[in-house]
Design a protein around this motif. Structure first.
Motif, short mmCIF file in Angstrom:
data_model
loop_
_atom_site.label_atom_id
_atom_site.label_comp_id
_atom_site.label_asym_id
_atom_site.label_seq_id
_atom_site.Cartn_x
_atom_site.Cartn_y
_atom_site.Cartn_z
N ALA A 57 -14.74 -9.63 -25.56
CA ALA A 57 -14.43 -8.24 -25.93
C ALA A 57 -13.48 -8.16 -27.11
N VAL A 58 -12.66 -9.19 -27.28
CA VAL A 58 -11.73 -9.17 -28.41
C VAL A 58 -12.49 -9.22 -29.73
N TRP A 59 -13.59 -9.95 -29.79
CA TRP A 59 -14.39 -10.03 -31.02
C TRP A 59 -15.08 -8.71 -31.29
N VAL A 60 -15.53 -8.04 -30.24
CA VAL A 60 -16.17 -6.73 -30.42
C VAL A 60 -15.15 -5.73 -30.95
N THR A 61 -13.97 -5.72 -30.36
CA THR A 61 -12.93 -4.79 -30.79
C THR A 61 -12.44 -5.12 -32.20
N ALA A 62 -12.28 -6.40 -32.50
CA ALA A 62 -11.86 -6.80 -33.85
C ALA A 62 -12.92 -6.39 -34.87
N SER A 63 -14.18 -6.59 -34.54
CA SER A 63 -15.26 -6.17 -35.44
C SER A 63 -15.26 -4.67 -35.64
N CYS A 64 -14.96 -3.94 -34.59
CA CYS A 64 -14.87 -2.48 -34.69
C CYS A 64 -13.76 -2.08 -35.66
N ASN A 65 -12.61 -2.75 -35.59
CA ASN A 65 -11.51 -2.47 -36.53
C ASN A 65 -11.95 -2.70 -37.97
N ILE A 66 -12.62 -3.81 -38.21
CA ILE A 66 -13.06 -4.13 -39.57
C ILE A 66 -14.13 -3.14 -40.03
N ALA A 67 -15.05 -2.77 -39.14
CA ALA A 67 -16.10 -1.82 -39.49
C ALA A 67 -15.51 -0.44 -39.83
N VAL A 68 -14.58 0.01 -39.02
CA VAL A 68 -13.95 1.32 -39.29
C VAL A 68 -13.21 1.27 -40.62
N SER A 69 -12.49 0.19 -40.89
CA SER A 69 -11.76 0.11 -42.15
C SER A 69 -12.72 0.04 -43.34
N ALA A 70 -13.85 -0.62 -43.17
CA ALA A 70 -14.85 -0.67 -44.24
C ALA A 70 -15.43 0.72 -44.51
N ILE A 71 -15.65 1.48 -43.45
CA ILE A 71 -16.17 2.85 -43.62
C ILE A 71 -15.15 3.72 -44.36
N VAL A 72 -13.89 3.62 -43.95
CA VAL A 72 -12.84 4.41 -44.64
C VAL A 72 -12.73 3.95 -46.09
N SER A 73 -12.74 2.65 -46.31
CA SER A 73 -12.65 2.13 -47.68
C SER A 73 -13.81 2.61 -48.54
N ALA A 74 -15.01 2.59 -48.00
CA ALA A 74 -16.18 3.05 -48.77
C ALA A 74 -16.09 4.54 -49.09
#
Length: 140
Positions: free
Chosen positions: A120-137
């Motif tokens: 679950a830590v990898w899923v949550t970490a991936s979610c953090n990176i995905a959200v930040s990529a969306i905000v960055s884009a």
């Protein structure tokens, strides 16, 4: 010479803002998970907590980087937009964490700081990176 001094001042201001946003990210992750994050990572050597915090820091750094990179010519406006996008990213990562917690079994915060490795830590970490990529884009 004044260009160098001016550049140093702007860099210092953006750097200080970035550090403040990273600190807020640490505080936010600490609030969302049980226990003291510093103790979990540095004393208990909890890999789950370290991965979770690392993903939040990388995500926040990515948002701040993108905001500075695409900043306005007006220094004040650029600094303000960097702060606004950085805060928005932190809020969105926290909301995503809470949503993942709602749709998955168990208490996510507790699972993520368990001393045993958990996927679950990898899923949550991936979610953090995905959200930040969306905000960055959305900044660009």
């Amino acid at each position: 010479m004044s260009d160098i001094v001016n550049g140093l001042g702007r860099t210092s201001a953006y750097g200080a803002l970035g550090v403040v946003l990273l600190i807020l990210g640490i505080v936010l992750v600490d609030l969302l998970t049980p226990g003291k994050l510093g103790r979990l990572i540095w004393a208990d050597r909890n890999r789950n907590a370290a991965i979770l915090l690392s993903s939040a820091l990388l995500g926040t750094g990515g948002i701040v980087f993108t905001s500075i990179w695409t900043t306005y010519d007006d220094f004040g406006k650029g600094l303000l937009s960097t702060a606004a996008f950085g805060l928005l990213g932190l809020v969105m990562m926290a909301v995503a964490f809470l949503v993942v917690d709602l749709v998955t079994p168990g208490k996510l915060g507790g699972i993520l700081v368990d001393p045993e490795p958990h996927p679950a830590v990898w899923v949550t970490a991936s979610c953090n990176i995905a959200v930040s990529a969306i905000v960055s884009a959305s900044i660009a």
